[in-house]
Design a protein around this motif. Structure first.
Motif, PDB file in Angstrom:
ATOM      1  N   GLY A 272      69.989  30.697 -95.815  1.00 34.89           N
ATOM      2  CA  GLY A 272      69.334  31.970 -96.036  1.00 34.89           C
ATOM      3  C   GLY A 272      70.295  33.088 -96.353  1.00 34.89           C
ATOM      4  O   GLY A 272      71.488  32.857 -96.601  1.00 34.89           O
ATOM      5  N   ASP A 273      69.776  34.303 -96.323  1.00 35.49           N
ATOM      6  CA  ASP A 273      70.561  35.498 -96.629  1.00 35.49           C
ATOM      7  C   ASP A 273      71.722  35.670 -95.666  1.00 35.49           C
ATOM      8  O   ASP A 273      71.697  35.153 -94.538  1.00 35.49           O
ATOM      9  CB  ASP A 273      69.678  36.745 -96.557  1.00 35.49           C
ATOM     10  CG  ASP A 273      68.733  36.863 -97.737  1.00 35.49           C
ATOM     11  OD1 ASP A 273      68.779  36.009 -98.636  1.00 35.49           O
ATOM     12  OD2 ASP A 273      67.950  37.832 -97.751  1.00 35.49           O
ATOM     13  N   ASN A 274      72.724  36.443 -96.131  1.00 40.31           N
ATOM     14  CA  ASN A 274      73.907  36.764 -95.331  1.00 40.31           C
ATOM     15  C   ASN A 274      74.631  35.500 -94.860  1.00 40.31           C
ATOM     16  O   ASN A 274      75.117  35.444 -93.737  1.00 40.31           O
ATOM     17  CB  ASN A 274      73.524  37.666 -94.156  1.00 40.31           C
ATOM     18  CG  ASN A 274      74.707  38.436 -93.625  1.00 40.31           C
ATOM     19  OD1 ASN A 274      75.558  38.891 -94.384  1.00 40.31           O
ATOM     20  ND2 ASN A 274      74.774  38.583 -92.317  1.00 40.31           N
ATOM     21  N   ALA A 275      74.672  34.487 -95.714  1.00 42.70           N
ATOM     22  CA  ALA A 275      75.348  33.215 -95.435  1.00 42.70           C
ATOM     23  C   ALA A 275      74.778  32.505 -94.199  1.00 42.70           C
ATOM     24  O   ALA A 275      75.465  31.751 -93.530  1.00 42.70           O
ATOM     25  CB  ALA A 275      76.858  33.400 -95.293  1.00 42.70           C
ATOM     26  N   THR A 276      73.504  32.740 -93.915  1.00 39.82           N
ATOM     27  CA  THR A 276      72.854  32.072 -92.785  1.00 39.82           C
ATOM     28  C   THR A 276      72.726  30.588 -93.078  1.00 39.82           C
ATOM     29  O   THR A 276      72.260  30.185 -94.143  1.00 39.82           O
ATOM     30  CB  THR A 276      71.459  32.664 -92.526  1.00 39.82           C
ATOM     31  OG1 THR A 276      71.595  34.046 -92.239  1.00 39.82           O
ATOM     32  CG2 THR A 276      70.761  31.961 -91.378  1.00 39.82           C
ATOM     33  N   LYS A 277      73.174  29.782 -92.129  1.00 38.26           N
ATOM     34  CA  LYS A 277      73.065  28.327 -92.234  1.00 38.26           C
ATOM     35  C   LYS A 277      72.693  27.819 -90.848  1.00 38.26           C
ATOM     36  O   LYS A 277      73.422  28.046 -89.880  1.00 38.26           O
ATOM     37  CB  LYS A 277      74.393  27.725 -92.693  1.00 38.26           C
ATOM     38  CG  LYS A 277      74.366  26.235 -92.903  1.00 38.26           C
ATOM     39  CD  LYS A 277      75.718  25.744 -93.426  1.00 38.26           C
ATOM     40  CE  LYS A 277      75.794  24.254 -93.421  1.00 38.26           C
ATOM     41  NZ  LYS A 277      77.125  23.767 -93.784  1.00 38.26           N
ATOM     42  N   LEU A 278      71.552  27.146 -90.739  1.00 40.93           N
ATOM     43  CA  LEU A 278      71.066  26.615 -89.466  1.00 40.93           C
ATOM     44  C   LEU A 278      70.933  25.101 -89.570  1.00 40.93           C
ATOM     45  O   LEU A 278      70.659  24.566 -90.636  1.00 40.93           O
ATOM     46  CB  LEU A 278      69.701  27.219 -89.117  1.00 40.93           C
ATOM     47  CG  LEU A 278      69.598  28.736 -89.073  1.00 40.93           C
ATOM     48  CD1 LEU A 278      68.154  29.167 -88.868  1.00 40.93           C
ATOM     49  CD2 LEU A 278      70.480  29.304 -87.980  1.00 40.93           C
ATOM     50  N   LYS A 279      71.109  24.443 -88.416  1.00 41.42           N
ATOM     51  CA  LYS A 279      70.982  22.986 -88.367  1.00 41.42           C
ATOM     52  C   LYS A 279      70.191  22.599 -87.126  1.00 41.42           C
ATOM     53  O   LYS A 279      70.338  23.204 -86.062  1.00 41.42           O
ATOM     54  CB  LYS A 279      72.370  22.335 -88.303  1.00 41.42           C
ATOM     55  CG  LYS A 279      72.328  20.810 -88.226  1.00 41.42           C
ATOM     56  CD  LYS A 279      73.726  20.210 -88.148  1.00 41.42           C
ATOM     57  CE  LYS A 279      73.682  18.700 -88.089  1.00 41.42           C
ATOM     58  NZ  LYS A 279      75.028  18.111 -88.024  1.00 41.42           N
ATOM     59  N   THR A 280      69.363  21.575 -87.269  1.00 45.45           N
ATOM     60  CA  THR A 280      68.675  20.982 -86.133  1.00 45.45           C
ATOM     61  C   THR A 280      68.983  19.498 -86.093  1.00 45.45           C
ATOM     62  O   THR A 280      69.126  18.867 -87.147  1.00 45.45           O
ATOM     63  CB  THR A 280      67.143  21.195 -86.182  1.00 45.45           C
ATOM     64  OG1 THR A 280      66.551  20.657 -84.985  1.00 45.45           O
ATOM     65  CG2 THR A 280      66.516  20.542 -87.392  1.00 45.45           C
ATOM     66  N   ILE A 281      69.099  18.949 -84.897  1.00 41.89           N
ATOM     67  CA  ILE A 281      69.263  17.503 -84.739  1.00 41.89           C
ATOM     68  C   ILE A 281      68.159  16.937 -83.843  1.00 41.89           C
ATOM     69  O   ILE A 281      68.190  15.783 -83.457  1.00 41.89           O
ATOM     70  CB  ILE A 281      70.659  17.136 -84.180  1.00 41.89           C
ATOM     71  CG1 ILE A 281      70.927  17.837 -82.856  1.00 41.89           C
ATOM     72  CG2 ILE A 281      71.736  17.440 -85.203  1.00 41.89           C
ATOM     73  CD1 ILE A 281      72.179  17.376 -82.134  1.00 41.89           C
ATOM     74  N   ASP A 282      67.163  17.815 -83.544  1.00 38.18           N
ATOM     75  CA  ASP A 282      66.061  17.398 -82.670  1.00 38.18           C
ATOM     76  C   ASP A 282      64.700  17.738 -83.272  1.00 38.18           C
ATOM     77  O   ASP A 282      63.767  18.099 -82.566  1.00 38.18           O
ATOM     78  CB  ASP A 282      66.213  18.000 -81.281  1.00 38.18           C
ATOM     79  CG  ASP A 282      66.275  19.517 -81.280  1.00 38.18           C
ATOM     80  OD1 ASP A 282      65.975  20.144 -82.320  1.00 38.18           O
ATOM     81  OD2 ASP A 282      66.638  20.085 -80.232  1.00 38.18           O
ATOM     82  N   GLY A 283      64.594  17.609 -84.584  1.00 35.94           N
ATOM     83  CA  GLY A 283      63.309  17.817 -85.243  1.00 35.94           C
ATOM     84  C   GLY A 283      62.799  19.239 -85.207  1.00 35.94           C
ATOM     85  O   GLY A 283      61.593  19.459 -85.254  1.00 35.94           O
ATOM     86  N   GLY A 284      63.706  20.204 -85.135  1.00 37.47           N
ATOM     87  CA  GLY A 284      63.307  21.604 -85.196  1.00 37.47           C
ATOM     88  C   GLY A 284      63.046  22.268 -83.864  1.00 37.47           C
ATOM     89  O   GLY A 284      62.697  23.441 -83.823  1.00 37.47           O
ATOM     90  N   THR A 285      63.215  21.540 -82.767  1.00 37.41           N
ATOM     91  CA  THR A 285      63.046  22.170 -81.458  1.00 37.41           C
ATOM     92  C   THR A 285      64.100  23.247 -81.258  1.00 37.41           C
ATOM     93  O   THR A 285      63.802  24.343 -80.779  1.00 37.41           O
ATOM     94  CB  THR A 285      63.129  21.123 -80.324  1.00 37.41           C
ATOM     95  OG1 THR A 285      62.104  20.144 -80.537  1.00 37.41           O
ATOM     96  CG2 THR A 285      62.954  21.775 -78.971  1.00 37.41           C
TER      97      THR A 285
END
Length: 155
Positions: A131-144
């Motif tokens: 996303g914006d402002n170099a936002t980078k998210l990761k999940t390893i539990d199906g989005g919990t």
């Protein structure tokens, strides 16, 4: 509405196996702009867009129905890991998840207020959001849980 029909028809053409044949969208339940489409299989597809719009087709794009997203935020991207489990992301850090093929969408906690522009899963549990402002998210539990990721210079 004409703009939405043309954009969605192009996306459907790409997503289906009708290589040389263009498909005209016969009906659309929305006049909002749409930004992303994802087909689970050759028949079932979803599109997301302005004002929390989520639409679903059960028949390869011939007919579309509105889904209740539970948000009025613009949705920018949609991705499914199987026929029932899907994710949509958008502005203000919006992450939605469905586990019943789009009948219900549940708000997930993103930990950010930045606009999220893309979601992609590499498997059932592992997914990424950018996303914006170099936002980078990761999940390893199906989005919990969504964990911010550092982006190294040069990436």
């Amino acid at each position: 509405m004409k703009k939405n029909t043309i954009i969605l028809a192009v996306l459907i053409s790409i997503a289906t196996t009708t290589k040389a044949q263009w498909v005209t969208l016969l009906s659309s339940p929305t006049t909002w702009d749409l930004y992303s489409v994802y087909f689970v299989d050759s028949n079932t597809g979803y599109a997301v867009g302005e004002s929390g719009t989520i639409i679903k087709t059960p028949n390869g794009g011939t007919n579309w129905t509105m889904q209740i997203s539970g948000t009025t935020e613009r949705l920018s991207s949609v991705c499914f890991t199987d026929p029932n489990t899907g994710y949509a992301v958008g502005v203000s850090g919006t992450i939605l998840k469905t586990t019943n093929g789009g009948t219900n969408w549940i708000m997930q906690t993103s930990g950010t207020l930045y606009a999220l522009s893309s979601v992609y899963f590499t498997g059932t549990d592992t997914g990424y959001i950018a996303g914006d402002n170099a936002t980078k998210l990761k999940t390893i539990d199906g989005g919990t849980n969504w964990t911010p990721q550092q982006i190294a210079m040069g990436e």
